[in-house]
Design an enzyme around this catalytic site. Structure first.
Site, PDB file in Angstrom:
ATOM      1  N   GLU A   1       5.119   2.854   2.006  1.00 19.87           N
ATOM      2  CA  GLU A   1       4.267   1.671   2.180  1.00 19.87           C
ATOM      3  C   GLU A   1       4.756   0.604   1.214  1.00 19.87           C
ATOM      4  O   GLU A   1       4.831   0.837   0.006  1.00 19.87           O
ATOM      5  CB  GLU A   1       2.809   2.007   1.886  1.00 19.87           C
ATOM      6  CG  GLU A   1       1.893   0.787   2.040  1.00 19.87           C
ATOM      7  CD  GLU A   1       0.603   0.905   1.246  1.00 19.87           C
ATOM      8  OE1 GLU A   1      -0.409   0.358   1.705  1.00 19.87           O
ATOM      9  OE2 GLU A   1       0.600   1.530   0.163  1.00 19.87           O
TER      10      GLU A   1
ATOM     11  N   ASP B   1       2.491   5.975  -0.966  1.00 22.21           N
ATOM     12  CA  ASP B   1       1.571   4.863  -1.180  1.00 22.21           C
ATOM     13  C   ASP B   1       2.135   3.873  -2.194  1.00 22.21           C
ATOM     14  O   ASP B   1       2.602   4.267  -3.261  1.00 22.21           O
ATOM     15  CB  ASP B   1       0.225   5.407  -1.673  1.00 22.21           C
ATOM     16  CG  ASP B   1      -0.801   4.330  -1.887  1.00 22.21           C
ATOM     17  OD1 ASP B   1      -1.284   3.775  -0.890  1.00 22.21           O
ATOM     18  OD2 ASP B   1      -1.126   4.042  -3.056  1.00 22.21           O
TER      19      ASP B   1
END
Length: 539
Positions: free
Chosen positions: A270, A201
């Site tokens: 990401e 993330d």
């Protein structure tokens, strides 16, 4: 095909566990719910599941604020449940990827609880602390994605701490080698439990500029949202200093060195930066950093053949060594069936075409739960909102709850078969008519066509691993060739509801693939496509 790593060309199915299936009747999905649906997941023809955070958390950002990286939050189950999930998934030849949120923790994490007490404790330098300016204001002009300053005053230390997201999500100080090692140790904990990889993330947010320089202002005409609301002040700056720092590349190498000790383990980053495609290329270069990267470039409102072609082409030019991963939907953006619909309502034919288009691009793909059903964005009333992002920016931006409502499993069951209790977010009535149970009875439903395409795609090395070459076409047609080891496949997509014709001479003999998605007709010098139709042929 066997020589390629399992993750190249893989279809990764993202599960948002809170909204997948609830087995204990508390209205919140859990790990046992995922286990119960593994046969369904297998039937989709996917290769892996990516499970969003299930770690211990105060749930201020619904699991992306972690207070214990090595334990399961009780609302989702236990470590024993997770071990069962790994074993059951592997029995079905499904890989398991989990989220890792490395750049920040919860403010209730033991590290931060200690760090905030004073300037002399063992964790004093584990977070990004800075003195106030002489007038008492924040150290610089950095902004939080979730609104306002990225700095929060801490009276115990009489200093500010950095939070690129919520105030309850303090940023770790990756300039400290002890932090990096502790983070890697947490990653290895899950590798030792048998996971097959990680979705990392906000991975470009790990490092900050050590000099704390101000971000420069961005001209109004250049302000664009990439995973955040375009009216958010966050878009008013070039984020040159609060993320995507050069030092992060070395940390990507440390992650890769760890994963390389576990054969088959994969990393998917990401990435949201000022030039996300360039950053994706940098973070996947030379075979010694991340395996794959994905960005928000196809998670925007721009739905045109030209934009898709230009975006993919730019990445192809930048990423000469790495491997891309594409997505049209995820848990942070409006569902693509609504976002790219002219009427803002799902159109089954368009949903089917978009799944085929996504799976025909070069790279691996992430499919968000419910995308296989053609679900659109749910309209969640302000009084039902849970997302702090939406609550802050309502009404111009309604947040992320509309894409996070529960999965509809059965049309007639209470709460659509998701739970026996009122769910944490209200069920969308439009979704109930699109339930899994209902679509399994319809041979040409969005679900059935999705499963058929993904199964067929596994037989097509060109689509799994091939190069991509776009054809210069007019709106609304997108066309390209995929080539691999001497074979070539033509892919043509009509992005509009009206019939379209593409003049194109194909070499003889021409073989149209045996595919239920094909709605185009070739007459020797042109291809005619029905509304939202596609034509895929070996040429």
């Amino acid at each position: 095909m066997a020589q390629n790593p399992w993750w190249q060309g893989a279809v990764i199915y993202q599960i948002y566990p809170r909204s997948f299936q609830d087995t204990n009747g508390d209205g919140i999905g859990d790990i046992k719910g995922i286990i119960n649906k593994l046969d369904y997941i297998k039937s989709l023809g996917v290769d892996a599941i990516w499970v969003s955070p299930f770690f211990k958390s105060p749930m201020k950002d619904f699991g992306y604020d972690i207070s214990d990286y090595r334990d399961i939050d009780p609302m989702f189950g236990s470590l024993d449940d997770f071990d069962t999930l790994i074993a059951q998934a592997h029995q079905r030849d499904i890989k398991l990827i989990i989220d890792q949120v490395l750049s920040h923790t919860s403010n209730e994490h033991d590290w931060f609880v200690q760090s905030r007490t004073d300037k002399n404790n063992d964790k004093a330098d584990w977070y990004v602390w800075a003195d106030a300016k002489p007038d008492g204001s924040a150290p610089n002009n950095w902004l939080s994605i979730f609104g306002g300053s990225a700095w929060q005053w801490e009276p115990r230390r009489c200093q500010y701490y950095l939070h690129n997201f919520l105030t309850e999500q303090p940023d770790l100080n990756f300039h400290n080698p002890e932090v990096r090692q502790a983070v890697l140790d947490n990653v290895e904990f899950w590798l030792n439990r048998g996971v097959d990889g990680f979705r990392l993330d906000a991975i470009n947010f790990c490092y900050h500029d050590a000099q704390l320089r101000d971000n420069p202002a961005k001209p109004k005409e250049l302000r664009q949202g990439r995973g955040f609301s375009e009216d958010n002040p966050y878009a008013f700056q070039y984020h040159h200093y609060n993320n995507t720092q050069p030092e992060n590349l070395a940390f990507m190498q440390e992650i890769r060195q760890l994963l390389d000790r576990y054969p088959g383990a994969v990393s998917l980053g990401e990435i949201s930066s000022e030039d996300s495609l360039k950053t994706m290329a940098e973070y996947t270069a030379d075979g010694n950093k991340l395996h794959m990267g994905y960005s928000f470039e196809l998670l925007t409102n721009d739905y045109s053949a030209a934009y898709i072609r230009e975006t993919v082409t730019k990445l192809e030019q930048e990423m000469t060594q790495g491997w891309p991963c594409w997505a049209f939907s995820n848990h942070d953006v409006e569902r693509v069936a609504s976002r790219w619909s002219a009427s803002n309502h799902p159109i089954p034919e368009q949903a089917t075409m978009l799944s085929a288009l996504l799976a025909s691009l070069r790279g691996s793909i992430c499919v968000y739960q419910g995308e296989e059903l053609g679900l659109g964005e749910a309209d969640v009333a302000f009084s039902d909102l849970q997302d702090p992002y939406g609550i802050t920016f309502w009404p111009t931006f309604k947040g992320r709850d509309g894409c996070r409502t529960p999965m509809p499993w059965q049309s007639q069951a209470a709460f659509s078969g998701f739970s026996t209790h009122t769910p944490w977010l209200p069920l969308c009535q439009e979704h109930t008519a699109c339930s899994v149970e209902q679509q399994l009875t319809e041979p040409n439903s969005t679900l059935q066509l999705f499963s058929h395409f993904m199964a067929w795609r596994k037989t097509m090395p060109t689509l799994m691993f091939g190069d991509i070459e776009f054809i210069d076409t007019q709106e609304p047609i997108l066309a390209f060739y995929r080539s691999y080891q001497g074979a070539r496949t033509l892919c043509v997509f009509n992005l509009d509801a009206t019939e379209q014709t593409l003049e194109l001479m194909l070499p003889a003999p021409q073989q149209q693939t045996d595919l239920r998605h094909n709605t185009g007709l070739y007459d020797g010098d042109s291809i005619t496509l029905s509304g939202y139709g596609c034509f895929i042929a070996n040429v």
